[in-house]
Design an enzyme around this catalytic site. Structure first.
Site, mmCIF file in Angstrom:
data_model
loop_
_atom_site.group_PDB
_atom_site.id
_atom_site.type_symbol
_atom_site.label_atom_id
_atom_site.label_comp_id
_atom_site.label_asym_id
_atom_site.label_seq_id
_atom_site.Cartn_x
_atom_site.Cartn_y
_atom_site.Cartn_z
ATOM 1 N N LYS A 29 0.822 -1.224 0.000
ATOM 2 C CA LYS A 29 0.000 0.000 0.000
ATOM 3 C C LYS A 29 0.852 1.269 0.000
ATOM 4 O O LYS A 29 0.478 2.259 -0.621
ATOM 5 C CB LYS A 29 -0.969 0.010 1.172
ATOM 6 C CG LYS A 29 -0.307 0.140 2.539
ATOM 7 C CD LYS A 29 -1.334 0.135 3.651
ATOM 8 C CE LYS A 29 -0.697 0.192 5.011
ATOM 9 N NZ LYS A 29 0.040 1.417 5.301
ATOM 10 N N THR A 30 2.005 1.230 0.687
ATOM 11 C CA THR A 30 2.858 2.429 0.730
ATOM 12 C C THR A 30 3.366 2.759 -0.670
ATOM 13 O O THR A 30 3.468 3.927 -1.050
ATOM 14 C CB THR A 30 4.032 2.233 1.708
ATOM 15 O OG1 THR A 30 3.500 1.847 2.981
ATOM 16 C CG2 THR A 30 4.819 3.518 1.894
ATOM 17 N N ASP A 215 -3.717 7.390 4.631
ATOM 18 C CA ASP A 215 -3.269 6.020 4.903
ATOM 19 C C ASP A 215 -3.950 5.497 6.165
ATOM 20 O O ASP A 215 -4.371 6.281 7.018
ATOM 21 C CB ASP A 215 -1.740 6.046 5.080
ATOM 22 C CG ASP A 215 -1.137 4.656 5.137
ATOM 23 O OD1 ASP A 215 -1.797 3.700 4.690
ATOM 24 O OD2 ASP A 215 0.001 4.529 5.630
ATOM 25 N N GLU A 216 -4.044 4.171 6.287
ATOM 26 C CA GLU A 216 -4.604 3.523 7.495
ATOM 27 C C GLU A 216 -5.976 4.099 7.848
ATOM 28 O O GLU A 216 -6.255 4.440 9.001
ATOM 29 C CB GLU A 216 -3.640 3.683 8.686
ATOM 30 C CG GLU A 216 -2.248 3.133 8.458
ATOM 31 C CD GLU A 216 -2.160 1.607 8.463
ATOM 32 O OE1 GLU A 216 -3.231 0.952 8.491
ATOM 33 O OE2 GLU A 216 -1.043 1.067 8.427
ATOM 34 N N GLN A 246 -7.622 -5.004 9.681
ATOM 35 C CA GLN A 246 -6.508 -4.613 10.555
ATOM 36 C C GLN A 246 -6.887 -3.440 11.459
ATOM 37 O O GLN A 246 -6.018 -2.715 11.941
ATOM 38 C CB GLN A 246 -5.271 -4.263 9.717
ATOM 39 C CG GLN A 246 -4.680 -5.469 8.995
ATOM 40 C CD GLN A 246 -3.339 -5.143 8.363
ATOM 41 O OE1 GLN A 246 -2.316 -5.063 9.036
ATOM 42 N NE2 GLN A 246 -3.343 -4.962 7.052
ATOM 43 N N ARG A 600 2.120 -10.995 10.284
ATOM 44 C CA ARG A 600 3.486 -10.446 10.419
ATOM 45 C C ARG A 600 4.518 -11.470 9.936
ATOM 46 O O ARG A 600 5.648 -11.113 9.633
ATOM 47 C CB ARG A 600 3.821 -10.116 11.887
ATOM 48 C CG ARG A 600 2.968 -9.088 12.604
ATOM 49 C CD ARG A 600 2.747 -7.839 11.824
ATOM 50 N NE ARG A 600 1.500 -7.913 11.069
ATOM 51 C CZ ARG A 600 1.187 -7.126 10.056
ATOM 52 N NH1 ARG A 600 2.052 -6.223 9.628
ATOM 53 N NH2 ARG A 600 0.036 -7.259 9.422
#
Length: 665
Positions: A29-30, A215-216, A246, A600
């Site tokens: 996504k970044t 973002d987020e 998330q 993770r």
């Protein structure tokens, strides 16, 4: 663009209206956000100064800005805003402070400052109710995040506890205004109120920001959602990136339903799903997908990977928490020997910080290097913050935030009402609190309080003159003796040893200051500024470097990170899911937390559980977490508790022998 997959390219190129990018864990996504900024500048001709990208942490903002800089070059990024929500809010407040009735140099209270002020107000007005300060602080924070103003809170309060909270909220806001101060939540709340009440100001900011990226997005609260909606306006030039699976911060006001709300507020919303994962094996992703499918979804997505199926997921049964800690460390040492990996390849994740203690002891016994995330920074310790506030006030008598922190530390019998009256007078006079003490006349403040304030100011002036006369460090040591700070720590601390340790931090701070002045040949004021900056840089280096240490952290802290080999400890009912969430019926968020922990892992994942644990001085029997049952059972191998797979054990033994031979060869 050639480095992006088809869905990522679609997300970057779409600029015809508002868009939601549903980005699964590890889906890049970044890259989408940074390349979209570059695309807007290079291809669409939007000036960088007209683009704002907003995220939640300084680290994420810093990384994003660096990546955009590499794509565009520093000249093309001139004026680009890449910041946290709170930094953007602060920028708006600083620009429009006169409309908000703030003087220049206003203070920003951190959580500790806020709690101290609320405690003082409660003691002053309700006697012994100071112990409720933490509860009231949380409620005020929740009200601000949900955009409930003090008068609304008072109007809707019904029970005695609600009425107390609402009245405390109103008094707290009045005190903040008198102190020319804001708290952390105000940095978002105030811009939204300002824009509602001043359409011209809102239009000015809408014309300043031509394209907004967030973002987020699943972590936004009500105030943050409204701020985005206000800034975007009818233009709809918006890209938000988020993952409802998330969303793990409901306890601090996050609303994953904000993702769904976008469809109502922006009817033409385009949805792009990023489902290809570049981090984990297919088996790990299958486990994550199967687990999270038990939650209700408005947007369905399924992570997939081209990395390969990967090793089975291991579930390790242990007799108790001591056995669990020893077993995890033994597993790491064994795996490292067999696979010739680094200690830095391993992470141990847990639901609560208290679970790290036994793991730390086991790692220390085996001399395994580790890094514990979430430890208290030196400069975040109360005693260090106290002395730093004194030092800041010494070099700048107009630092109101420093003044407010230490005016009553140690206690000088200066009540909240005295300080509030002083703050109101300072506002009228357009001067700092220290300056106001010199100007205020009799009758404005209670005589006793005014006398103590004048005594305090005279004392600080005397120390300041001694520092300016070249006796900086000795004057500061004398200042600490004058105020009997060591005795104050003895009163506050739970034991003599704790007080001694806290006082040693004060001595270390002064010694460090002396060292900076001597080694770098600077005056006291410059040395203080450099000391703060050095601490910030060291924290940043610690974040950015990855030494060869086993990483220990909560699952909340692990979000956004990845590790080749992950251990999740305490997979038991009342630990994960947490007992409070079970009692409140909030299992969905706990499941999302387990999902974050699982995703993770890049190569291997092991989960541990104990048959018994010590809790509050007694041993209790533990049940396996329901989340273990929700994983695909064919992909699990069990170890311990009489369920060991003999063939797997044989293979592991052979690998260990081969590793030993290789080590000695």
């Amino acid at each position: 663009m050639s480095q992006l997959n088809p869905r990522q390219r679609e997300a970057v190129r779409y600029i015809d209206g508002p868009m939601l990018v549903l980005a699964g864990a590890g889906s890049g996504k970044t890259s989408v956000i940074t390349r979209k900024i570059a695309y807007l500048v290079e291809t669409c001709g939007i000036r960088a100064s007209r683009i704002a990208a907003v995220t939640f942490t300084n680290k994420a903002a810093r990384e994003m800005k660096e990546r955009v800089g590499k794509l565009l070059g520093t000249h093309s990024t001139e004026g680009l805003t890449v910041s946290t929500f709170h930094q953007l809010g602060l920028k708006i407040i600083r620009t429009e402070r006169k409309l908000l009735g703030l003087k220049g140099g206003f203070s920003i209270f951190d959580g500790q400052d806020t709690q101290t002020l609320i405690k003082d107000l409660l003691i002053q007005e309700h006697g012994s109710d100071g112990d409720q300060a933490s509860t009231i602080q949380n409620q005020i924070s929740n009200w601000k995040n949900d955009r409930v103003l003090p008068e609304q809170a008072v109007a809707h309060a019904k029970s005695p506890a609600e009425i107390l909270c609402a009245q405390a909220y109103r008094r707290y806001q009045r005190a903040l205004k008198a102190y020319n101060a804001l708290d952390f939540d105000d940095l978002i709340l105030l811009p939204t109120v300002l824009f509602e009440q001043n359409p011209d100001t809102l239009e000015k900011w809408q014309n300043t920001i031509h394209y907004l990226l967030v973002d987020e997005y699943q972590d936004t609260n009500s105030s943050q959602y409204l701020l985005v909606k206000q800034l975007v306006g009818v233009r709809g030039a918006l890209t938000v990136v988020g993952d409802d699976d998330q969303s793990i911060y409901a306890w601090r006001g996050a609303r994953p339903e904000n993702l769904v709300q976008l469809q109502d507020d922006f009817p033409g919303l385009k949805l792009v799903k990023l489902e290809q994962n570049y981090r984990s094996t297919s088996r790990i992703l299958k486990a994550a997908n199967t687990l999270i499918a038990n939650n209700d979804h408005v947007f369905d997505k399924k992570l997939w990977s081209e990395i390969g199926y990967g090793d089975p997921l291991r579930v390790i049964r242990c007799s108790d928490e001591n056995h669990e800690a020893e077993q995890v460390v033994a597993e790491i040492l064994d795996h490292k020997l067999r696979k010739r990996t680094r200690f830095g390849d391993y992470a141990i994740l847990y639901r609560g910080n208290h679970q790290s203690r036994l793991i730390e002891l086991a790692l220390q016994q085996q001399q395994v290097p580790y890094h514990l995330s979430g430890g208290t920074s030196f400069f975040a310790r109360n005693e260090v913050k106290d002395i730093m506030a004194y030092l800041r006030l010494l070099i700048n008598e107009n630092d109101d935030n420093a003044f407010l922190r230490i005016a009553n530390v140690p206690r000088r019998k200066l009540g909240a009402s005295t300080l509030e009256s002083l703050g109101s007078f300072a506002n009228e006079q357009h001067c700092s609190l220290s300056q106001a003490i010199g100007r205020v006349g009799s009758g404005t403040l209670p005589e006793a309080g005014l006398g103590r304030l004048r005594e305090f100011r005279l004392w600080m002036d005397r120390i300041r003159r001694q520092c300016e006369g070249g006796g900086g460090i000795s004057a500061i040591r004398q200042m600490i003796r004058d105020m009997e700070y060591e005795e104050w720590l003895n009163q506050l601390s739970s034991s003599e040893q704790v007080a001694e340790r806290r006082m040693s931090n004060v001595h270390f701070l002064i010694d460090s200051l002396n060292k900076v002045m001597a080694e770098e040949g600077v005056e006291l004021d410059d040395a203080i500024a450099r000391l703060v900056l050095r601490d910030l840089l060291e924290q940043q280096e610690e974040e950015d470097s990855s030494p060869d240490n086993v990483q220990l952290m909560t699952m909340h802290a692990s979000k956004g990170l990845e590790f080749p080999h992950v251990f999740i400890i305490g997979m038991e009912e009342n630990l994960l899911p947490h007992r409070a969430s079970v009692e409140d019926g909030n299992i969905a968020e706990e499941r999302r937390l387990a999902y974050v922990g699982i995703t993770r892992a890049q190569q291997t994942l092991a989960m541990t559980m104990a048959a018994k644990r010590r809790q509050f001085g007694e041993t209790i029997n533990c049940e396996p977490s329901r989340f273990i049952d929700e994983l695909p059972q064919d992909d699990l191998t069990w170890q311990g508790g009489g369920t060991d797979d003999e063939q797997a054990n044989e293979e592991r033994g052979q690998e260990t022998l081969a590793g030993l031979r290789g080590l000695f060869a």
